[in-house]
Design a protein around this motif. Structure first.
Motif, PDB file in Angstrom:
ATOM      1  N   ALA A  14       0.827  -1.208   0.000  1.00 43.84           N
ATOM      2  CA  ALA A  14       0.000   0.000   0.000  1.00 43.84           C
ATOM      3  C   ALA A  14       0.865   1.264   0.000  1.00 43.84           C
ATOM      4  CB  ALA A  14      -0.935  -0.009   1.200  1.00 43.84           C
ATOM      5  N   LYS A  15       2.042   1.149  -0.628  1.00 42.42           N
ATOM      6  CA  LYS A  15       2.947   2.295  -0.668  1.00 42.42           C
ATOM      7  C   LYS A  15       2.291   3.519  -1.309  1.00 42.42           C
ATOM      8  CE  LYS A  15       7.509   3.817  -2.135  1.00 42.42           C
ATOM      9  NZ  LYS A  15       8.744   3.461  -2.815  1.00 42.42           N
ATOM     10  N   ASP A  16       1.502   3.302  -2.368  1.00 47.03           N
ATOM     11  CA  ASP A  16       0.820   4.431  -3.010  1.00 47.03           C
ATOM     12  C   ASP A  16      -0.135   5.116  -2.038  1.00 47.03           C
ATOM     13  OD1 ASP A  16       2.086   4.094  -5.497  1.00 47.03           O
ATOM     14  OD2 ASP A  16       0.596   2.604  -6.107  1.00 47.03           O
ATOM     15  N   GLY A  37     -11.288  18.953   8.527  1.00 50.02           N
ATOM     16  CA  GLY A  37     -12.676  18.561   8.762  1.00 50.02           C
ATOM     17  C   GLY A  37     -13.096  17.474   7.792  1.00 50.02           C
ATOM     18  N   THR A  38     -12.679  17.609   6.532  1.00 47.58           N
ATOM     19  CA  THR A  38     -12.951  16.572   5.535  1.00 47.58           C
ATOM     20  C   THR A  38     -12.296  15.265   5.946  1.00 47.58           C
ATOM     21  OG1 THR A  38     -13.114  18.209   3.743  1.00 47.58           O
ATOM     22  CG2 THR A  38     -12.665  15.930   3.107  1.00 47.58           C
ATOM     23  N   ALA A  39     -11.041  15.342   6.332  1.00 47.45           N
ATOM     24  CA  ALA A  39     -10.311  14.132   6.728  1.00 47.45           C
ATOM     25  C   ALA A  39     -10.966  13.449   7.927  1.00 47.45           C
ATOM     26  CB  ALA A  39      -8.855  14.468   7.041  1.00 47.45           C
ATOM     27  N   LEU A  40     -11.379  14.233   8.909  1.00 49.28           N
ATOM     28  CA  LEU A  40     -11.994  13.647  10.099  1.00 49.28           C
ATOM     29  C   LEU A  40     -13.348  13.021   9.771  1.00 49.28           C
ATOM     30  CD1 LEU A  40     -12.024  13.019  13.094  1.00 49.28           C
ATOM     31  CD2 LEU A  40     -12.848  15.359  13.503  1.00 49.28           C
ATOM     32  N   ALA A  41     -14.192  13.721   9.048  1.00 46.99           N
ATOM     33  CA  ALA A  41     -15.495  13.161   8.674  1.00 46.99           C
ATOM     34  C   ALA A  41     -15.308  11.875   7.870  1.00 46.99           C
ATOM     35  CB  ALA A  41     -16.306  14.183   7.882  1.00 46.99           C
ATOM     36  N   CYS A  42     -14.337  11.875   6.971  1.00 48.33           N
ATOM     37  CA  CYS A  42     -14.084  10.687   6.139  1.00 48.33           C
ATOM     38  C   CYS A  42     -13.495   9.542   6.950  1.00 48.33           C
ATOM     39  CB  CYS A  42     -13.172  11.050   4.979  1.00 48.33           C
ATOM     40  SG  CYS A  42     -14.010  12.079   3.752  1.00 48.33           S
ATOM     41  N   ALA A  43     -12.645   9.845   7.901  1.00 44.69           N
ATOM     42  CA  ALA A  43     -12.096   8.794   8.760  1.00 44.69           C
ATOM     43  C   ALA A  43     -13.219   8.105   9.522  1.00 44.69           C
ATOM     44  CB  ALA A  43     -11.061   9.379   9.727  1.00 44.69           C
ATOM     45  N   ILE A  44     -14.124   8.885  10.062  1.00 39.52           N
ATOM     46  CA  ILE A  44     -15.252   8.315  10.798  1.00 39.52           C
ATOM     47  C   ILE A  44     -16.112   7.474   9.853  1.00 39.52           C
ATOM     48  CG2 ILE A  44     -17.377   8.879  12.053  1.00 39.52           C
ATOM     49  CD1 ILE A  44     -15.760  11.375  13.128  1.00 39.52           C
ATOM     50  N   ALA A  45     -16.382   7.995   8.668  1.00 38.52           N
ATOM     51  CA  ALA A  45     -17.191   7.250   7.694  1.00 38.52           C
ATOM     52  C   ALA A  45     -16.512   5.963   7.256  1.00 38.52           C
ATOM     53  CB  ALA A  45     -17.482   8.128   6.480  1.00 38.52           C
ATOM     54  N   SER A  46     -15.191   5.941   7.287  1.00 42.96           N
ATOM     55  CA  SER A  46     -14.443   4.755   6.858  1.00 42.96           C
ATOM     56  C   SER A  46     -14.355   3.675   7.929  1.00 42.96           C
ATOM     57  CB  SER A  46     -13.044   5.170   6.401  1.00 42.96           C
ATOM     58  OG  SER A  46     -13.135   5.963   5.243  1.00 42.96           O
ATOM     59  N   ARG A  47     -14.678   4.036   9.153  1.00 43.67           N
ATOM     60  CA  ARG A  47     -14.901   3.093  10.250  1.00 43.67           C
ATOM     61  C   ARG A  47     -13.695   2.346  10.825  1.00 43.67           C
ATOM     62  NH1 ARG A  47     -20.172   0.119   7.729  1.00 43.67           N
ATOM     63  NH2 ARG A  47     -21.470   1.962   7.565  1.00 43.67           N
ATOM     64  N   ASP A  48     -12.493   2.624  10.403  1.00 39.49           N
ATOM     65  CA  ASP A  48     -11.352   1.913  10.976  1.00 39.49           C
ATOM     66  C   ASP A  48     -10.866   2.664  12.214  1.00 39.49           C
ATOM     67  OD1 ASP A  48      -9.143  -0.273  10.422  1.00 39.49           O
ATOM     68  OD2 ASP A  48      -8.146   1.555  11.123  1.00 39.49           O
ATOM     69  N   PRO A  49     -10.834   1.995  13.378  1.00 39.52           N
ATOM     70  CA  PRO A  49     -10.448   2.693  14.617  1.00 39.52           C
ATOM     71  C   PRO A  49      -9.071   3.352  14.558  1.00 39.52           C
ATOM     72  CG  PRO A  49     -11.393   0.555  15.122  1.00 39.52           C
ATOM     73  CD  PRO A  49     -11.234   0.608  13.631  1.00 39.52           C
ATOM     74  N   ARG A  50      -8.096   2.709  13.920  1.00 41.79           N
ATOM     75  CA  ARG A  50      -6.757   3.317  13.858  1.00 41.79           C
ATOM     76  C   ARG A  50      -6.753   4.570  12.991  1.00 41.79           C
ATOM     77  NH1 ARG A  50      -3.259  -1.822  12.376  1.00 41.79           N
ATOM     78  NH2 ARG A  50      -5.176  -2.214  11.240  1.00 41.79           N
ATOM     79  N   THR A 168      -7.330  -0.742   3.800  1.00 46.53           N
ATOM     80  CA  THR A 168      -6.093  -1.521   3.880  1.00 46.53           C
ATOM     81  C   THR A 168      -5.827  -1.997   5.300  1.00 46.53           C
ATOM     82  OG1 THR A 168      -5.180  -0.278   2.023  1.00 46.53           O
ATOM     83  CG2 THR A 168      -3.607  -1.464   3.422  1.00 46.53           C
ATOM     84  N   LEU A 169      -5.920  -1.115   6.271  1.00 41.36           N
ATOM     85  CA  LEU A 169      -5.650  -1.509   7.657  1.00 41.36           C
ATOM     86  C   LEU A 169      -6.712  -2.465   8.185  1.00 41.36           C
ATOM     87  CD1 LEU A 169      -4.282   1.822   9.120  1.00 41.36           C
ATOM     88  CD2 LEU A 169      -3.000  -0.229   8.474  1.00 41.36           C
ATOM     89  N   GLY A 170      -7.954  -2.261   7.786  1.00 38.62           N
ATOM     90  CA  GLY A 170      -9.016  -3.188   8.190  1.00 38.62           C
ATOM     91  C   GLY A 170      -8.788  -4.574   7.623  1.00 38.62           C
ATOM     92  N   ALA A 171      -8.368  -4.644   6.372  1.00 40.41           N
ATOM     93  CA  ALA A 171      -8.083  -5.937   5.761  1.00 40.41           C
ATOM     94  C   ALA A 171      -6.901  -6.631   6.432  1.00 40.41           C
ATOM     95  CB  ALA A 171      -7.806  -5.751   4.263  1.00 40.41           C
ATOM     96  N   ARG A 173      -5.875  -6.276   9.489  1.00 36.03           N
ATOM     97  CA  ARG A 173      -6.302  -6.732  10.813  1.00 36.03           C
ATOM     98  C   ARG A 173      -7.125  -8.021  10.686  1.00 36.03           C
ATOM     99  NH1 ARG A 173      -8.125  -2.376  12.454  1.00 36.03           N
ATOM    100  NH2 ARG A 173     -10.292  -2.619  11.851  1.00 36.03           N
ATOM    101  N   ALA A 174      -8.057  -8.048   9.743  1.00 36.72           N
ATOM    102  CA  ALA A 174      -8.896  -9.238   9.557  1.00 36.72           C
ATOM    103  C   ALA A 174      -8.063 -10.448   9.129  1.00 36.72           C
ATOM    104  CB  ALA A 174      -9.974  -8.942   8.508  1.00 36.72           C
ATOM    105  N   LEU A 175      -7.119 -10.234   8.246  1.00 36.67           N
ATOM    106  CA  LEU A 175      -6.275 -11.342   7.777  1.00 36.67           C
ATOM    107  C   LEU A 175      -5.351 -11.857   8.880  1.00 36.67           C
ATOM    108  CD1 LEU A 175      -5.483 -10.017   4.211  1.00 36.67           C
ATOM    109  CD2 LEU A 175      -6.958 -11.975   4.801  1.00 36.67           C
ATOM    110  N   ALA A 176      -4.892 -10.970   9.739  1.00 36.18           N
ATOM    111  CA  ALA A 176      -4.032 -11.375  10.841  1.00 36.18           C
ATOM    112  C   ALA A 176      -4.802 -12.190  11.880  1.00 36.18           C
ATOM    113  CB  ALA A 176      -3.403 -10.146  11.508  1.00 36.18           C
ATOM    114  N   GLU A 177      -6.098 -11.917  12.012  1.00 37.89           N
ATOM    115  CA  GLU A 177      -6.925 -12.617  12.987  1.00 37.89           C
ATOM    116  C   GLU A 177      -7.451 -13.936  12.450  1.00 37.89           C
ATOM    117  OE1 GLU A 177      -9.951  -9.773  13.949  1.00 37.89           O
ATOM    118  OE2 GLU A 177      -8.556  -8.465  15.021  1.00 37.89           O
ATOM    119  N   ALA A 178      -7.340 -14.146  11.142  1.00 36.39           N
ATOM    120  CA  ALA A 178      -7.897 -15.382  10.524  1.00 36.39           C
ATOM    121  C   ALA A 178      -7.077 -16.615  10.862  1.00 36.39           C
ATOM    122  CB  ALA A 178      -7.983 -15.196   9.015  1.00 36.39           C
TER     123      ALA A 178
END
Length: 178
Positions: A14-16, A37-50, A168-171, A173-178
């Motif tokens: 995910a270098k890009d 403000g855009t970044a924060l609203a989008c982060a929340i909408a994207s749902r990844d805690p990190r 990317t980070l959500g994926a 995390r999910a793959l590491a837990e599988a």
């Protein structure tokens, strides 16, 4: 987690995304309130805690407490509106658009920040959730108020890279837990 730590957490493939996250958020031509403000609203909408944690920490350095609350409100109200209006549109029955929503949306009238900033954040969240009706509505409102296409474009770039980092980070995390 800081923005640098967030970028460091992204895997090599995910270098890009990592480079785009740094450049889009680091060199945005938008005023700080609009970009963060855009970044924060989008982060929340994207749902990844990190992603939420990292961007919220950085955004807090550039936004007033009222703007932080308004960015969170934009993500919240658009979570509802994007589902509702996208569904009415996708059903394809001309009767649905004429039916009143009867959903409370008062925050849109009094967001606690400049209304155009809130509109921009709502547009960016709508890009993430894929609601064409909301994208069109917010873009028209912004353009009618004199906001440039370049400003809209920049908000879309922020939405894209914040969402890519979250996916990317959500994926990972999910793959590491599988």
């Amino acid at each position: 987690m800081s923005l640098d730590a967030l970028k460091a957490a992204l895997p090599d493939y995910a270098k890009d995304t990592k480079l785009n996250l740094g450049s889009v958020l680091g060199t945005s031509p938008l005023p700080k309130q609009q970009s963060w403000g855009t970044a924060l609203a989008c982060a929340i909408a994207s749902r990844d805690p990190r992603v939420i944690t990292a961007i919220a920490a950085e955004a807090a350095e550039h936004l007033t407490p009222e703007a932080v609350t308004a960015a969170k409100a934009a993500a919240s109200i658009m979570a509802m509106n994007n589902v509702y209006y996208r569904a009415k549109h996708l059903i394809g029955d001309d009767a649905y658009p004429s039916m009143p929503a009867r959903l409370r949306m008062q925050i849109i009238a009094r967001p606690g920040v400049d209304k155009l900033d809130f509109e921009l954040w709502a547009l960016a969240v709508s890009a993430i959730t894929g609601c064409g009706v909301c994208l069109e509505s917010h873009e028209k409102a912004l353009r009618a108020a004199g906001v440039s296409r370049e400003t809209v474009h920049e908000a879309l770039r922020i939405a894209a890279v914040v969402h890519a980092a979250a996916v990317t980070l959500g994926a990972e995390r999910a793959l590491a837990e599988a």
